[in-house]
Design a protein around this motif. Structure first.
Motif, PDB file in Angstrom:
ATOM      1  N   ILE A 234      31.659  39.717  37.431  1.00  0.00           N
ATOM      2  CA  ILE A 234      30.317  40.097  37.865  1.00  0.00           C
ATOM      3  C   ILE A 234      30.271  41.616  37.925  1.00  0.00           C
ATOM      4  CG2 ILE A 234      28.543  39.861  39.651  1.00  0.00           C
ATOM      5  CD1 ILE A 234      30.329  37.404  40.652  1.00  0.00           C
ATOM      6  N   LYS A 235      29.530  42.209  37.021  1.00  0.00           N
ATOM      7  CA  LYS A 235      29.441  43.664  36.943  1.00  0.00           C
ATOM      8  C   LYS A 235      28.004  44.096  37.217  1.00  0.00           C
ATOM      9  CE  LYS A 235      29.897  47.498  33.636  1.00  0.00           C
ATOM     10  NZ  LYS A 235      30.162  47.847  32.210  1.00  0.00           N
ATOM     11  N   GLU A 236      27.850  45.159  38.017  1.00  0.00           N
ATOM     12  CA  GLU A 236      26.519  45.689  38.311  1.00  0.00           C
ATOM     13  C   GLU A 236      26.354  47.062  37.667  1.00  0.00           C
ATOM     14  OE1 GLU A 236      23.615  47.087  42.017  1.00  0.00           O
ATOM     15  OE2 GLU A 236      25.795  47.042  42.240  1.00  0.00           O
ATOM     16  N   VAL A 237      25.216  47.265  37.008  1.00  0.00           N
ATOM     17  CA  VAL A 237      24.833  48.567  36.448  1.00  0.00           C
ATOM     18  C   VAL A 237      23.463  48.909  37.011  1.00  0.00           C
ATOM     19  CG1 VAL A 237      24.294  49.865  34.352  1.00  0.00           C
ATOM     20  CG2 VAL A 237      26.142  48.170  34.320  1.00  0.00           C
ATOM     21  N   LYS A 238      23.310  50.122  37.548  1.00  0.00           N
ATOM     22  CA  LYS A 238      22.018  50.519  38.098  1.00  0.00           C
ATOM     23  C   LYS A 238      21.064  50.917  36.985  1.00  0.00           C
ATOM     24  CE  LYS A 238      20.870  50.595  41.701  1.00  0.00           C
ATOM     25  NZ  LYS A 238      20.320  49.488  42.545  1.00  0.00           N
ATOM     26  N   PHE A 239      19.840  50.418  37.083  1.00  0.00           N
ATOM     27  CA  PHE A 239      18.764  50.856  36.196  1.00  0.00           C
ATOM     28  C   PHE A 239      17.654  51.387  37.092  1.00  0.00           C
ATOM     29  CE2 PHE A 239      14.706  50.039  34.072  1.00  0.00           C
ATOM     30  CZ  PHE A 239      14.874  50.822  32.953  1.00  0.00           C
ATOM     31  N   THR A 240      17.586  52.685  37.217  1.00  0.00           N
ATOM     32  CA  THR A 240      16.781  53.379  38.230  1.00  0.00           C
ATOM     33  C   THR A 240      17.396  53.085  39.600  1.00  0.00           C
ATOM     34  OG1 THR A 240      15.080  51.749  38.894  1.00  0.00           O
ATOM     35  CG2 THR A 240      14.730  52.920  36.807  1.00  0.00           C
ATOM     36  N   PRO A 241      17.064  53.843  40.635  1.00  0.00           N
ATOM     37  CA  PRO A 241      17.606  53.547  41.965  1.00  0.00           C
ATOM     38  C   PRO A 241      17.110  52.217  42.538  1.00  0.00           C
ATOM     39  CG  PRO A 241      16.782  55.808  41.846  1.00  0.00           C
ATOM     40  CD  PRO A 241      16.305  55.115  40.608  1.00  0.00           C
ATOM     41  N   PHE A 242      16.093  51.620  41.897  1.00  0.00           N
ATOM     42  CA  PHE A 242      15.428  50.467  42.494  1.00  0.00           C
ATOM     43  C   PHE A 242      15.753  49.146  41.808  1.00  0.00           C
ATOM     44  CE2 PHE A 242      12.776  54.277  42.787  1.00  0.00           C
ATOM     45  CZ  PHE A 242      12.731  54.434  44.161  1.00  0.00           C
ATOM     46  N   MET A 243      16.465  49.191  40.691  1.00  0.00           N
ATOM     47  CA  MET A 243      16.766  47.969  39.940  1.00  0.00           C
ATOM     48  C   MET A 243      18.254  47.914  39.617  1.00  0.00           C
ATOM     49  SD  MET A 243      13.882  46.207  39.226  1.00  0.00           S
ATOM     50  CE  MET A 243      13.650  45.503  37.603  1.00  0.00           C
ATOM     51  N   SER A 244      18.790  46.689  39.614  1.00  0.00           N
ATOM     52  CA  SER A 244      20.187  46.468  39.239  1.00  0.00           C
ATOM     53  C   SER A 244      20.267  45.476  38.101  1.00  0.00           C
ATOM     54  CB  SER A 244      20.986  45.936  40.424  1.00  0.00           C
ATOM     55  OG  SER A 244      21.189  46.938  41.399  1.00  0.00           O
ATOM     56  N   ILE A 245      21.160  45.767  37.162  1.00  0.00           N
ATOM     57  CA  ILE A 245      21.470  44.833  36.075  1.00  0.00           C
ATOM     58  C   ILE A 245      22.818  44.198  36.405  1.00  0.00           C
ATOM     59  CG2 ILE A 245      21.850  44.560  33.593  1.00  0.00           C
ATOM     60  CD1 ILE A 245      20.409  47.326  33.296  1.00  0.00           C
ATOM     61  N   PHE A 246      22.834  42.873  36.523  1.00  0.00           N
ATOM     62  CA  PHE A 246      24.079  42.146  36.738  1.00  0.00           C
ATOM     63  C   PHE A 246      24.503  41.513  35.410  1.00  0.00           C
ATOM     64  CE2 PHE A 246      22.326  42.379  40.989  1.00  0.00           C
ATOM     65  CZ  PHE A 246      23.442  42.640  41.764  1.00  0.00           C
ATOM     66  N   ILE A 247      25.713  41.826  34.984  1.00  0.00           N
ATOM     67  CA  ILE A 247      26.272  41.307  33.731  1.00  0.00           C
ATOM     68  C   ILE A 247      27.411  40.379  34.113  1.00  0.00           C
ATOM     69  CG2 ILE A 247      27.270  41.910  31.506  1.00  0.00           C
ATOM     70  CD1 ILE A 247      26.135  44.861  32.267  1.00  0.00           C
ATOM     71  N   CYS A 248      27.228  39.093  33.885  1.00  0.00           N
ATOM     72  CA  CYS A 248      28.190  38.102  34.375  1.00  0.00           C
ATOM     73  C   CYS A 248      28.720  37.270  33.222  1.00  0.00           C
ATOM     74  CB  CYS A 248      27.527  37.189  35.409  1.00  0.00           C
ATOM     75  SG  CYS A 248      26.762  38.096  36.776  1.00  0.00           S
ATOM     76  N   THR A 249      30.020  37.016  33.263  1.00  0.00           N
ATOM     77  CA  THR A 249      30.655  36.185  32.224  1.00  0.00           C
ATOM     78  C   THR A 249      31.380  35.012  32.880  1.00  0.00           C
ATOM     79  OG1 THR A 249      32.616  37.610  32.295  1.00  0.00           O
ATOM     80  CG2 THR A 249      30.948  38.123  30.648  1.00  0.00           C
ATOM     81  N   PRO A 250      31.456  33.884  32.163  1.00  0.00           N
ATOM     82  CA  PRO A 250      32.088  32.675  32.733  1.00  0.00           C
ATOM     83  C   PRO A 250      33.543  32.865  33.093  1.00  0.00           C
ATOM     84  CG  PRO A 250      30.797  32.127  30.801  1.00  0.00           C
ATOM     85  CD  PRO A 250      30.866  33.614  30.841  1.00  0.00           C
TER      86      PRO A 250
END
Length: 250
Positions: A234-250
């Motif tokens: 489970i990896k988080e990348v910030k997109f603007t200070p107000f949004m987070s992108i979660f990149i998850c793999t099985p």
């Protein structure tokens, strides 16, 4: 299909879908102003209250304009941070809560892929007025299928990418969220990815939406839900200070 957005479409959507909050807020402001005229109370207190209400009404619109109209969110440039090998992407799911602004954009970004769209909206469980209004104006991608949040009629490990874009917070029950993510885990290929974009219940979103930030969930809640659903990474990348992108793999 044309996917160009109108100017300020994001902030106009927020105003339209949440107009009940703004009507109530303006009504309260009018009552406060009237009471200040009729009764003697501190001018300082009056202006503090007025400023607080105006902040609560205007700041969400400013932040929404920034995130949805000026940040490039709908240009999908942020996908570069998700380490996706487009040549290996053959099947994509885009799952929404009945308001779809992204399926055609996803297809434009992955023209070689088969894009399937599922809508998990359930009128009995997902009762927010904003969702009901959004569904009335949503563009429906061809062959969009209605689904239960814990069941999608697809084989195990059959999907390369699953997009969950500003939608899953509408599942309010933590148990239901975990069941939903378990179903996503079942469908995702071993080397596949879940791409989820969400506002978080954190300090920047408190500054942006005041008490409205409680409509979102914290990073800890999302990571806990993904972990309980079986995701290994489970990896988080910030997109603007107000949004987070979660990149998850099985």
């Amino acid at each position: 299909m044309e996917t160009t957005r109108r100017q300020f479409q994001g902030v106009l959507n927020i105003l339209s879908f949440n107009r009940h909050f703004y009507i109530i807020g303006i009504g309260i402001l009018a009552l406060i102003t009237l009471s200040h005229q009729l009764f003697e109370w501190s001018d300082l207190l009056y202006w503090i209250i007025i400023a607080a209400f105006l902040y609560g009404l205007i700041m969400p619109l400013i932040v929404s304009a920034y995130v949805y109209d000026f940040s490039g969110y709908y240009d999908f440039e942020w996908l570069k941070d998700c380490s996706i090998d487009e040549s290996k992407v053959k099947k994509i799911l885009n799952i929404n809560a009945g308001f779809d602004e992204t399926s055609y954009i996803i297809k434009d970004n992955f023209p070689q892929a088969d894009v399937k769209v599922f809508d998990f909206y359930d009128a009995k469980r997902h009762t927010e007025p904003a969702i009901v209004r959004a569904r009335k104006v949503s563009i429906v991608y061809p062959d969009t299928q209605q689904m239960q949040s814990n069941s999608m009629p697809l084989p195990d490990q059959s999907v390369d990418l699953i997009f969950l874009l500003s939608a899953v917070h509408e599942i309010r029950s933590n148990e239901e969220k975990i069941l939903f993510l378990k179903e996503c885990h079942r469908l995702c290929k071993t080397e596949g990815k879940i791409i989820m974009v969400e506002h978080l219940r954190d300090f920047p979103n408190f500054l942006a939406f005041s008490v409205g930030f409680t409509h979102f969930f914290s990073k800890a809640i999302w990571k806990n839900a993904f972990s309980h659903a079986g995701f290994a990474s489970i990896k988080e990348v910030k997109f603007t200070p107000f949004m987070s992108i979660f990149i998850c793999t099985p």
